[in-house]
Design a protein around this motif. Structure first.
Motif, short mmCIF file in Angstrom:
data_model
loop_
_atom_site.label_atom_id
_atom_site.label_comp_id
_atom_site.label_asym_id
_atom_site.label_seq_id
_atom_site.Cartn_x
_atom_site.Cartn_y
_atom_site.Cartn_z
N VAL A 222 22.89 -29.93 -10.96
CA VAL A 222 22.39 -29.29 -9.73
C VAL A 222 21.80 -27.91 -10.03
O VAL A 222 21.02 -27.38 -9.23
CB VAL A 222 23.49 -29.19 -8.66
CG1 VAL A 222 23.92 -30.57 -8.21
CG2 VAL A 222 24.68 -28.37 -9.15
N GLU A 223 22.15 -27.31 -11.16
CA GLU A 223 21.60 -25.99 -11.52
C GLU A 223 20.20 -26.08 -12.10
O GLU A 223 19.50 -25.06 -12.23
CB GLU A 223 22.52 -25.31 -12.54
CG GLU A 223 23.94 -25.06 -12.07
CD GLU A 223 24.84 -26.27 -12.21
OE1 GLU A 223 25.98 -26.21 -11.68
OE2 GLU A 223 24.42 -27.27 -12.85
N TRP A 224 19.76 -27.28 -12.46
CA TRP A 224 18.49 -27.42 -13.18
C TRP A 224 17.28 -26.94 -12.39
O TRP A 224 16.45 -26.19 -12.94
CB TRP A 224 18.30 -28.87 -13.62
CG TRP A 224 17.03 -29.11 -14.36
CD1 TRP A 224 16.71 -28.67 -15.62
CD2 TRP A 224 15.88 -29.81 -13.88
NE1 TRP A 224 15.43 -29.07 -15.96
CE2 TRP A 224 14.90 -29.77 -14.91
CE3 TRP A 224 15.59 -30.47 -12.70
CZ2 TRP A 224 13.65 -30.36 -14.77
CZ3 TRP A 224 14.35 -31.07 -12.57
CH2 TRP A 224 13.39 -31.01 -13.58
N PRO A 225 17.09 -27.30 -11.11
CA PRO A 225 15.89 -26.82 -10.41
C PRO A 225 15.76 -25.30 -10.41
O PRO A 225 14.67 -24.76 -10.63
CB PRO A 225 16.07 -27.39 -8.99
CG PRO A 225 16.89 -28.62 -9.20
CD PRO A 225 17.87 -28.24 -10.26
N ALA A 226 16.87 -24.58 -10.18
CA ALA A 226 16.81 -23.12 -10.17
C ALA A 226 16.55 -22.56 -11.56
O ALA A 226 15.91 -21.50 -11.70
CB ALA A 226 18.10 -22.56 -9.60
N SER A 227 17.01 -23.25 -12.59
CA SER A 227 16.82 -22.74 -13.95
C SER A 227 15.34 -22.67 -14.34
O SER A 227 14.95 -21.88 -15.20
CB SER A 227 17.57 -23.62 -14.95
OG SER A 227 16.92 -24.88 -15.14
N LEU A 228 14.53 -23.49 -13.68
CA LEU A 228 13.09 -23.50 -13.99
C LEU A 228 12.37 -22.26 -13.46
O LEU A 228 11.22 -22.02 -13.84
CB LEU A 228 12.44 -24.76 -13.43
CG LEU A 228 12.97 -26.09 -13.96
CD1 LEU A 228 12.25 -27.26 -13.28
CD2 LEU A 228 12.83 -26.18 -15.47
#
Length: 277
Positions: A222-228
């Motif tokens: 779930v953290e992946w979209p924000a990491s971009l």
């Protein structure tokens, strides 16, 4: 010079058979159909300056699109009270003008806007989308977890550089402020993402949805979209969600008409072209 009257038009359309909003010489577009019909009713060239709040892409729908145009004041006096029904008779069934309202001359559908709100509809039902909703609902092939979708969404709210989620244009900023991004599951089981921002760059909403969906089905954390958001270029890892699930549902403006011009000046200083997600 003839006195002119500015009109706000509230417009809805099914984007399925349109090549987007913007007029194109060889393609069927919402703006093209609307202007052709106005020319038929009022006379060629009578309505001028058609300007839209958000230039939706091919296949994207709208229930709350806003645009403005100018008419000679005498023409508006002649047609006021009748023009809406005449348009209803002549426009094709996949586009409707729901209201025509006289507004101050400094109202700008694009630059006076304070926010744009989109919704994206997805079904994760194993049988796919209901036949009557197939043109506005994406069928997702894996089960989606509402809590995971909202966890992924939470990291994208706020002011960020959304370069990873935008198709970059020369001399245009990718800095945007997302003021709302959340998911709900309606009683019929449909998942609906609500995305609101002051403005969007091209493909931004559908790219955000594409990133959240793979977090929602467990293929990404779930953290992946924000990491971009740390990226300064478009991310090739993000798949743009199909256009047909997306609809522009509302455009906001200052409550006080005296603020239209000030808001438009502020928007022009902040950024250039406003486009659909």
């Amino acid at each position: 010079m003839d006195e002119r009257t500015r009109l706000r038009l509230d417009v809805s359309y099914d984007g399925t058979d349109f090549s987007g909003w913007a007029a194109q010489p060889t393609r069927r577009t919402v703006a093209g159909v609307l202007m052709q019909t106005l020319d038929l009713v009022l006379g060629a060239g009578t309505a001028t300056g058609l300007t839209v709040a958000g230039r939706t892409d091919a296949g994207v729908h709208a229930t709350g699109q806003v645009c403005h145009l100018d008419l000679p004041a005498e023409v508006w006096r002649q047609h006021d009270g009748k023009l809406l029904r005449r348009l209803a008779r002549l426009l094709p069934p996949d586009v409707r003008v729901r209201a025509m309202t006289e507004v101050p001359a400094d109202f700008d559908a694009r630059f006076s806007a304070t926010f744009r709100r989109y919704e994206y509809r997805v079904t994760d039902a194993p049988w796919g989308a209901e036949p009557l909703r197939r043109t506005d609902t994406l069928a997702w092939p894996k089960p989606l977890d509402l809590a995971a979708l909202n966890a992924a969404a939470a990291g994208l709210v706020g002011e960020h550089d959304f370069a990873a989620y935008c198709r970059r244009k020369e001399n245009a900023t990718t800095l945007r402020e997302v003021t709302r991004l959340d998911w709900r599951r309606d009683p019929d089981g449909i998942l609906v993402a609500t995305v609101q921002a002051d403005a969007f760059c091209q493909n931004m909403v559908r790219s955000l949805v594409g990133a959240m969906l793979v977090a929602g089905d467990g293929r990404r954390p779930v953290e992946w979209p924000a990491s971009l958001l740390s990226r300064r270029e478009r991310s090739s890892e993000v798949t743009v969600a199909p256009a047909h699930g997306l609809a522009l549902v509302e455009v906001g403006y200052p409550a006080d008409p005296a603020e239209y011009a000030r808001r438009a000046d502020l928007t022009r200083r902040l950024r250039v072209p406003v486009a659909e997600g």
